[in-house]
Design an enzyme around this catalytic site. Structure first.
Site, PDB file in Angstrom:
ATOM      1  CE1 TYR A 134      42.612  33.341  57.980  1.00  0.00           C
ATOM      2  CE2 TYR A 134      43.880  34.276  56.191  1.00  0.00           C
ATOM      3  CZ  TYR A 134      42.947  33.369  56.652  1.00  0.00           C
ATOM      4  OH  TYR A 134      42.359  32.492  55.788  1.00  0.00           O
ATOM      5  NE  ARG A 187      42.510  25.041  48.857  1.00  0.00           N
ATOM      6  CZ  ARG A 187      43.216  26.157  49.038  1.00  0.00           C
ATOM      7  NH1 ARG A 187      44.529  26.158  48.937  1.00  0.00           N
ATOM      8  NH2 ARG A 187      42.607  27.302  49.338  1.00  0.00           N
ATOM      9  CE  LYS A 205      40.252  33.811  54.648  1.00  0.00           C
ATOM     10  NZ  LYS A 205      40.832  34.641  53.581  1.00  0.00           N
ATOM     11  CD  GLU A 276      38.640  31.011  53.490  1.00  0.00           C
ATOM     12  OE1 GLU A 276      39.835  31.080  53.170  1.00  0.00           O
ATOM     13  OE2 GLU A 276      37.798  31.883  53.185  1.00  0.00           O
ATOM     14  CG  ASP A 277      41.259  27.335  53.354  1.00  0.00           C
ATOM     15  OD1 ASP A 277      41.457  27.961  52.304  1.00  0.00           O
ATOM     16  OD2 ASP A 277      41.859  27.582  54.413  1.00  0.00           O
ATOM     17  CG  ASP A 300      40.024  29.226  49.317  1.00  0.00           C
ATOM     18  OD1 ASP A 300      40.932  29.674  50.021  1.00  0.00           O
ATOM     19  OD2 ASP A 300      39.065  28.573  49.777  1.00  0.00           O
ATOM     20  CG  ASN A 443      49.089  32.953  52.363  1.00  0.00           C
ATOM     21  OD1 ASN A 443      50.038  33.703  52.513  1.00  0.00           O
ATOM     22  ND2 ASN A 443      47.908  33.378  51.924  1.00  0.00           N
TER      23      ASN A 443
END
Length: 592
Positions: A134, A187, A205, A276-277, A300, A443
């Site tokens: 990750y 993103r 994940k 996610e994202d 997020d 990150n």
């Protein structure tokens, strides 16, 4: 008001094994800590189909009896080896690789060949390998996805599948899916629009769900919603694997997601779905749209909020205070995207739970985006950002212009812009605040608002430091200042374990408050004195168990649980029983 934390979680010293193999090797799993049960898998596959299925393949570990029953005699080496021997061989080979991305590729190939051995490898070496599977290495793997791709994993729903998504969902070969992680690649971390290359994020994940939360790897599903990309480099790259057209926007995008949600929940009605994202405002719009309809949450916005809140609450304890002291904090937040808003809203919820009004809670925040302060005159803000607008201060001012007026006690970095926590800011905050919270959360490491070394030097060691990506402890003036990784991996695996074990029908906002308070309670006084607010990541399974227990209990209290421990078991025993272990299953061939 939420229950006092002392009543809902135990200190870390009481949840981690003190003796035996786990204490000596510091791995995630120990037979004495779980209800061992031999896994049985029924399949109609035989021969090469067994060897080509990473969920069934044992490589050189098939016994003579299995070789005969499964039709693979002569297809694998004759002398069977143990899982332990296989692990040692693979670890030796992995250790010969120096480049982090090459390590990622090696582990990716292992996962696609033999999942049990892959998870054995990760679990035995989690602290070493977590940054490989990750953040930060997964970011580079996403950027180069189309260049290093060798074998498919998970599912892709693209714009070419509109009107046919139910048929596409039916193509997944396994009926039991407990957890889905889905992204549209818009993103990815702090790297922006990576399109179909974002698939590495759901895969990573879900590895953490398995390793941290004990979710069965046969029952997880990574998904990309390929609605196009606005990344010009990818649009012009002949090797790019995704749809080469601009992203769907507005009503077209939401119609696409609506069709996917309908198809996937019909196919897997019990699955927990983690979004996610997704970029703002889509991330928040989708959360608000589906949160009361299906069992879903946004990692997020909500998981990041939970672990950041845990960092803040643990900082209160490290100062010798209580969780109620959060009402006295002043927060300076750099970043007003989905993560920034989600983190601050989660903290606001906690402040309100401690007795403040919502208006009083919002007044404790000063939020900045790339245009400066969210303040008076800013007419470009989304509704989710407007609640954090400082109506008494002109919008657009920089943090440097307002630092002495604000006098923050906690710095939140969710900007994806490195070095924003500079010497002037850090030294000033440390001059008047005992142990200010310094949280550069962006990150990967290259996007962090400051490094641990910079934070310690500029505050003269007067701080609690927690970052999104890992940093080593810092030696400063004869003592070791501990660092902490404020990483979602502390939160979402345990949340998933609790939701799956209780078969919760939805994920209320209270889930993340419970999670944060559990995690914030785990540090012992001895840990807190050194600046360490979380247990080591190699104890993640123990942390996830505590979080999962309280999430399951919450689901039962709120009447959203549909599954309960069998007679004679409590939630702790039931969750331990459910946590998957990396051991080879007994394979039964049956014509289904």
């Amino acid at each position: 008001m939420l229950a006092p934390i002392q009543t809902i979680a135990r200190p870390v010293s009481s949840i981690l094994p003190a003796t035996g193999a786990l204490a000596a090797k510091r791995t995630f799993f120990a037979p004495s800590e779980v209800y061992n049960k031999k896994q049985v898998i029924v399949t109609k596959k035989t021969g090469l189909d067994i060897l080509n299925d990473p969920k069934l393949n044992k490589g050189s570990a098939f016994t003579a009896d299995e070789k005969d029953r499964l039709g693979i005699r002569g297809l694998v080496p004759p002398r069977p080896q143990s899982l332990e021997a296989q692990y040692k061989r693979c670890k030796t080979n992995l250790d010969k690789i120096s480049d982090p991305l090459e390590k990622f590729i090696y582990l990716n190939h292992l996962q696609n060949r033999n999942e049990t051995l892959y998870y054995k490898m990760i679990l035995e070496n989690f602290v070493e390998l977590a940054p490989i599977i990750y953040t930060p290495v997964v970011g580079e793997a996403c950027q180069k996805f189309h260049k290093i791709f060798t074998q498919t994993r998970g599912m892709y729903f693209s714009t070419a599948d509109r009107g046919q998504m139910s048929a596409v969902a039916a193509n997944w070969p396994y009926d039991d899916v407990d957890v889905i992680v889905v992204t549209d690649g818009s993103r990815i971390l702090g790297l922006g629009d990576l399109g179909a290359g974002g698939m590495q994020i759901p895969i990573g994940k879900l590895t953490l769900y398995v390793c941290g939360g004990g979710i069965n790897p046969r029952n997880v599903l990574p998904i990309v919603l390929d609605v196009g990309t606005n990344n010009k480099e990818l649009l012009n790259d002949p090797l790019y694997l995704g749809m080469q057209h601009p992203r769907l926007q507005g009503e077209e995008f939401h119609a696409f997601v609506d069709e996917w949600v309908s198809a996937i929940t019909d196919r897997f009605p019990k699955a927990v779905i983690q979004f996610e994202d997704f970029m703002m405002p889509n991330a928040l719009d989708l959360l608000l749209k589906y949160k009361d309809q299906i069992c879903m949450f946004n990692d997020d916005i909500q998981s990041t909020g939970a672990i950041t809140l845990a960092s803040v609450l643990a900082t209160m304890r490290a100062r010798g205070g209580t969780f109620a002291d959060i009402k006295k904090e002043t927060f300076l937040c750099l970043g007003a995207g989905s993560s920034g808003v989600g983190v601050c809203e989660t903290i606001v919820d906690c402040i309100v739970a401690e007795g403040a009004t919502r208006e009083e809670a919002y007044a404790q925040f000063y939020m900045f985006d790339h245009k400066g302060l969210l303040g008076k005159g800013r007419d470009d803000l989304l509704p989710s950002q407007q609640v954090f607008m400082r109506k008494e201060i002109e919008g657009g001012k920089t943090p440097a212009e307002l630092l002495k007026k604000i006098k923050p006690t906690c710095l939140l970095g969710l900007s994806t812009c490195p070095k924003l926590f500079n010497k002037e800011m850090l030294s000033y905050v440390a001059s008047y605040c005992e142990k200010p919270g310094i949280f550069p959360l962006s990150n990967p490491t290259s996007r962090s608002e400051c490094t641990a070394e910079e934070a310690v030097e500029f505050t003269d060691g007067n701080l609690i430091f927690a970052s999104g990506s890992p940093f080593d402890p810092v030696e400063w003036k004869g003592k070791t200042i501990q660092t902490n990784q404020c990483n979602n991996s502390y939160s979402f695996p345990g949340i998933g374990l609790g939701l799956v074990s209780s078969r919760a029908t939805r994920v209320p906002f209270e889930t993340f408050q419970v999670c944060a308070r559990v995690i914030a309670s785990l540090g012992t006084p001895e840990m807190l004195a050194t600046g360490k607010i979380f247990p080591d990541l190699d104890n993640l399974r123990a942390v996830s168990l505590e979080v999962g227990i309280e999430v399951a209990k919450m689901a039962e209290r709120m009447n959203i649980a549909t599954q309960f421990p069998p007679k004679g078991m409590d939630w702790r025993e039931w969750l331990k029983h459910n946590m998957w272990q990396p051991e080879y299953p007994h394979i039964v061939v049956k014509n289904l």
